[in-house]
Design a protein around this motif. Structure first.
Motif, PDB file in Angstrom:
ATOM      1  N   MET A   1      34.304  -6.848  55.722  1.00 55.19           N
ATOM      2  CA  MET A   1      35.092  -7.939  55.144  1.00 55.19           C
ATOM      3  C   MET A   1      35.278  -7.762  53.638  1.00 55.19           C
ATOM      4  SD  MET A   1      33.702 -11.265  57.209  1.00 55.19           S
ATOM      5  CE  MET A   1      34.939 -12.357  56.468  1.00 55.19           C
ATOM      6  N   LYS A   2      34.245  -7.326  52.975  1.00 54.85           N
ATOM      7  CA  LYS A   2      34.349  -7.139  51.520  1.00 54.85           C
ATOM      8  C   LYS A   2      35.318  -6.016  51.176  1.00 54.85           C
ATOM      9  CE  LYS A   2      30.022  -9.262  50.229  1.00 54.85           C
ATOM     10  NZ  LYS A   2      28.658  -9.112  49.764  1.00 54.85           N
ATOM     11  N   LYS A   3      35.344  -4.977  52.009  1.00 53.99           N
ATOM     12  CA  LYS A   3      36.294  -3.881  51.771  1.00 53.99           C
ATOM     13  C   LYS A   3      37.730  -4.322  52.035  1.00 53.99           C
ATOM     14  CE  LYS A   3      33.316   0.055  52.800  1.00 53.99           C
ATOM     15  NZ  LYS A   3      32.981   1.072  53.814  1.00 53.99           N
ATOM     16  N   LYS A   4      37.927  -5.029  53.159  1.00 58.17           N
ATOM     17  CA  LYS A   4      39.287  -5.410  53.552  1.00 58.17           C
ATOM     18  C   LYS A   4      39.800  -6.674  52.841  1.00 58.17           C
ATOM     19  CE  LYS A   4      40.440  -2.466  56.816  1.00 58.17           C
ATOM     20  NZ  LYS A   4      41.591  -1.598  56.717  1.00 58.17           N
ATOM     21  N   PHE A   5      38.879  -7.595  52.597  1.00 55.84           N
ATOM     22  CA  PHE A   5      39.269  -8.906  52.069  1.00 55.84           C
ATOM     23  C   PHE A   5      38.453  -9.275  50.835  1.00 55.84           C
ATOM     24  CE2 PHE A   5      39.313  -8.991  56.783  1.00 55.84           C
ATOM     25  CZ  PHE A   5      40.685  -8.965  56.981  1.00 55.84           C
ATOM     26  N   GLY A   6      38.133  -8.299  50.034  1.00 56.11           N
ATOM     27  CA  GLY A   6      37.272  -8.510  48.881  1.00 56.11           C
ATOM     28  C   GLY A   6      37.721  -9.625  47.969  1.00 56.11           C
ATOM     29  N   TYR A   7      39.005  -9.819  47.888  1.00 62.22           N
ATOM     30  CA  TYR A   7      39.535 -10.868  47.039  1.00 62.22           C
ATOM     31  C   TYR A   7      39.143 -12.264  47.530  1.00 62.22           C
ATOM     32  CZ  TYR A   7      43.005 -11.150  50.770  1.00 62.22           C
ATOM     33  OH  TYR A   7      43.602 -11.262  51.989  1.00 62.22           O
ATOM     34  N   LEU A   8      38.730 -12.369  48.799  1.00 59.48           N
ATOM     35  CA  LEU A   8      38.292 -13.654  49.351  1.00 59.48           C
ATOM     36  C   LEU A   8      36.819 -13.902  49.129  1.00 59.48           C
ATOM     37  CD1 LEU A   8      40.049 -13.691  52.821  1.00 59.48           C
ATOM     38  CD2 LEU A   8      40.607 -15.085  50.850  1.00 59.48           C
TER      39      LEU A   8
END
Length: 161
Positions: free
Chosen positions: A153-160
């Motif tokens: 999740m941090k790699k794909k959606f780090g901005y979240l």
């Protein structure tokens, strides 16, 4: 395109999972020295220790449910995967295929433990002991599975995050 609503649901599910995990880890830190549990140990635990066992089980089942029924679904939807007609088995298989989790088989092993613990009756001490010991022996696997999903999740959606 990723929709804001999908991001919000995914992020909210992620946060709920983190809370369950933190509380589960806290409870485990209070009782880990008692594992593996024997019948004699179990019959002599204090009410305070029993409350930590209850919290450990409760938070495990809640974490398993939240990840399996919500988080994986919202991650997949945020990746533009169609989840409308996917069963839990298919969703977990898809999560493995996309490297959200390392192993669907491991996930379903944890799911079996969750089902055992969720359906045990307080008077069936042998089943309770077996379920608790299984959870203890698989606790590090659960943590590894969570870490893998969180890293994804941090790699794909780090901005979240």
């Amino acid at each position: 395109m990723i929709l804001k609503e999908e991001n919000d649901r995914m992020y909210e599910s992620y946060q709920v999972c983190r809370i369950h995990l933190q509380r589960m880890e806290f409870a485990y830190s209070k009782i880990s020295n008692l594992f593996p549990l024997s019948l004699v140990q179990y019959e002599s635990i204090s009410q305070e220790e029993l409350s930590y066992f209850d919290q450990f089980i409760f938070r495990f089942t809640k974490l398993q449910d939240c990840m399996g029924n919500k988080l994986f679904k919202y991650i997949l939807e945020s990746l533009a995967e169609n989840t409308r007609e996917l069963s839990l088995i298919d969703m977990v298989a898809k999560a493995e295929q996309l490297n959200i989790i390392e192993s669907a088989e491991t996930w379903f092993t944890l799911r079996l433990i969750r089902n055992k613990l969720a359906h045990e009756y307080p008077f069936n001490t042998e089943e309770i002991l077996a379920g608790l010991n299984e959870l203890h022996f698989n606790f590090q696997i659960l943590l590894k599975t969570w870490k893998h999903t969180e890293t994804f999740m941090k790699k794909k959606f780090g901005y979240l995050m």
